[in-house]
Design a protein around this motif. Structure first.
Motif, short mmCIF file in Angstrom:
data_model
loop_
_atom_site.label_atom_id
_atom_site.label_comp_id
_atom_site.label_asym_id
_atom_site.label_seq_id
_atom_site.Cartn_x
_atom_site.Cartn_y
_atom_site.Cartn_z
N SER A 1 5.16 -14.80 0.74
CA SER A 1 4.78 -15.30 2.06
C SER A 1 5.81 -16.26 2.65
CB SER A 1 3.41 -15.98 2.01
OG SER A 1 3.49 -17.20 1.28
N ASN A 2 6.74 -16.71 1.82
CA ASN A 2 7.82 -17.55 2.33
C ASN A 2 8.87 -16.76 3.10
OD1 ASN A 2 6.76 -19.91 1.18
ND2 ASN A 2 7.75 -19.49 -0.78
N VAL A 3 8.92 -15.44 2.86
CA VAL A 3 9.95 -14.62 3.51
C VAL A 3 9.39 -13.38 4.20
CG1 VAL A 3 11.86 -15.40 2.07
CG2 VAL A 3 10.45 -13.50 1.29
N TYR A 4 8.13 -13.03 3.92
CA TYR A 4 7.50 -11.86 4.53
C TYR A 4 6.21 -12.30 5.21
CZ TYR A 4 10.43 -9.25 1.20
OH TYR A 4 11.47 -8.75 0.48
N SER A 5 5.82 -11.56 6.24
CA SER A 5 4.51 -11.80 6.86
C SER A 5 3.44 -11.14 6.00
CB SER A 5 4.48 -11.21 8.27
OG SER A 5 4.52 -9.78 8.21
N ALA A 6 2.18 -11.52 6.23
CA ALA A 6 1.08 -10.92 5.47
C ALA A 6 1.02 -9.40 5.68
CB ALA A 6 -0.25 -11.58 5.85
N PRO A 7 1.18 -8.89 6.92
CA PRO A 7 1.19 -7.43 7.08
C PRO A 7 2.37 -6.76 6.33
CG PRO A 7 0.75 -8.47 9.18
CD PRO A 7 1.14 -9.57 8.22
N GLN A 8 3.51 -7.42 6.30
CA GLN A 8 4.63 -6.86 5.56
C GLN A 8 4.34 -6.83 4.05
OE1 GLN A 8 7.69 -9.47 7.05
NE2 GLN A 8 8.55 -7.85 8.34
N LEU A 9 3.74 -7.88 3.53
CA LEU A 9 3.37 -7.91 2.12
C LEU A 9 2.38 -6.79 1.81
CD1 LEU A 9 3.00 -11.73 1.51
CD2 LEU A 9 4.59 -10.21 0.31
N LYS A 10 1.41 -6.59 2.68
CA LYS A 10 0.41 -5.53 2.45
C LYS A 10 1.06 -4.16 2.53
CE LYS A 10 -3.55 -3.76 1.67
NZ LYS A 10 -3.98 -3.71 0.28
N GLY A 11 1.93 -3.94 3.50
CA GLY A 11 2.63 -2.66 3.60
C GLY A 11 3.48 -2.38 2.36
N MET A 12 4.19 -3.41 1.91
CA MET A 12 5.00 -3.28 0.69
C MET A 12 4.11 -2.96 -0.51
SD MET A 12 7.61 -6.12 -0.95
CE MET A 12 7.68 -6.94 0.60
N GLN A 13 2.98 -3.64 -0.58
CA GLN A 13 2.03 -3.43 -1.67
C GLN A 13 1.56 -1.97 -1.70
OE1 GLN A 13 0.65 -4.96 -4.20
NE2 GLN A 13 -0.96 -3.49 -4.55
N GLU A 14 1.25 -1.42 -0.56
CA GLU A 14 0.75 -0.03 -0.51
C GLU A 14 1.82 0.96 -0.96
OE1 GLU A 14 -2.34 0.77 -0.19
OE2 GLU A 14 -2.89 -1.29 0.22
N ILE A 15 3.04 0.74 -0.53
CA ILE A 15 4.13 1.65 -0.92
C ILE A 15 4.39 1.54 -2.42
CG2 ILE A 15 6.58 2.13 -0.64
CD1 ILE A 15 6.14 1.26 2.35
N ILE A 16 4.42 0.33 -2.93
CA ILE A 16 4.62 0.14 -4.37
C ILE A 16 3.48 0.79 -5.15
CG2 ILE A 16 4.65 -1.60 -6.21
CD1 ILE A 16 6.24 -3.40 -4.21
N THR A 17 2.26 0.63 -4.65
CA THR A 17 1.10 1.25 -5.29
C THR A 17 1.27 2.76 -5.39
OG1 THR A 17 -0.40 -0.48 -4.55
CG2 THR A 17 -1.39 1.63 -5.10
N LEU A 18 1.73 3.37 -4.33
CA LEU A 18 1.92 4.83 -4.33
C LEU A 18 3.00 5.25 -5.33
CD1 LEU A 18 1.71 5.62 -0.53
CD2 LEU A 18 0.01 6.12 -2.30
N LEU A 19 4.09 4.49 -5.38
CA LEU A 19 5.16 4.83 -6.32
C LEU A 19 4.69 4.71 -7.77
CD1 LEU A 19 8.17 3.07 -4.55
CD2 LEU A 19 7.72 5.53 -4.68
N VAL A 20 4.01 3.60 -8.06
CA VAL A 20 3.50 3.40 -9.42
C VAL A 20 2.48 4.49 -9.75
CG1 VAL A 20 2.11 1.86 -10.88
CG2 VAL A 20 3.97 0.93 -9.48
N PHE A 21 1.60 4.80 -8.80
CA PHE A 21 0.58 5.82 -9.05
C PHE A 21 1.20 7.20 -9.26
CE2 PHE A 21 -2.36 9.14 -7.84
CZ PHE A 21 -3.40 8.86 -8.69
N ALA A 22 2.23 7.53 -8.51
CA ALA A 22 2.87 8.84 -8.67
C ALA A 22 3.40 9.01 -10.09
CB ALA A 22 4.00 9.01 -7.65
N VAL A 23 4.04 7.99 -10.62
CA VAL A 23 4.54 8.03 -12.00
C VAL A 23 3.37 8.09 -12.97
CG1 VAL A 23 5.81 6.74 -13.76
CG2 VAL A 23 6.70 6.87 -11.43
N PHE A 24 2.37 7.25 -12.77
CA PHE A 24 1.20 7.17 -13.65
C PHE A 24 0.46 8.51 -13.70
CE2 PHE A 24 -3.30 6.38 -14.34
CZ PHE A 24 -3.29 5.59 -15.48
#
Length: 112
Positions: free
Chosen positions: A59-82
């Protein structure tokens, strides 16, 4: 470490734990549901121990919507491998297409 890098790394590690908490039990369908829930909560504790600092630091460098968007993309990448590696359920073309649309949405969140 740089906050712009540390936050996504912590989010990635948190997602590994959360993906196991949410979907890892699918390999053990015979296990009693109450035990699966307790095990999932135990795993999720580690996810929270990484997720909360990731968002606080980020939150020091990203907005809350940016953090959430990043979270969703990371979730998809981790899930694809899993899904492919652990569950033995590789993604099909339509899954990749849907995930790609979510990545485009994430990209839009980072535009000024």
């Amino acid at each position: 470490m740089n906050e712009r890098i540390l936050s996504p790394l912590l989010l990635m590690a948190a997602n590994v734990f959360m993906t196991f908490a949410w979907y890892g039990h699918l390999k053990f369908k015979g296990a009693p549901l109450r035990w699966v829930i307790l095990a999932s909560w135990g795993i999720a504790l580690f996810e929270y121990c990484l997720q909360v600092p990731a968002n606080r630091i980020g939150s020091n460098v990203y907005s809350a919507p940016q953090l959430k968007g990043m979270q969703e993309i990371i979730t998809l990448l981790v899930f694809a491998v899993f899904s492919t590696w652990y569950l033995g359920q590789p993604l099909k073309w339509n899954h990749w297409a849907g995930f790609a649309m979510i990545v485009v949405a994430g990209w839009l969140i980072f535009l000024d």
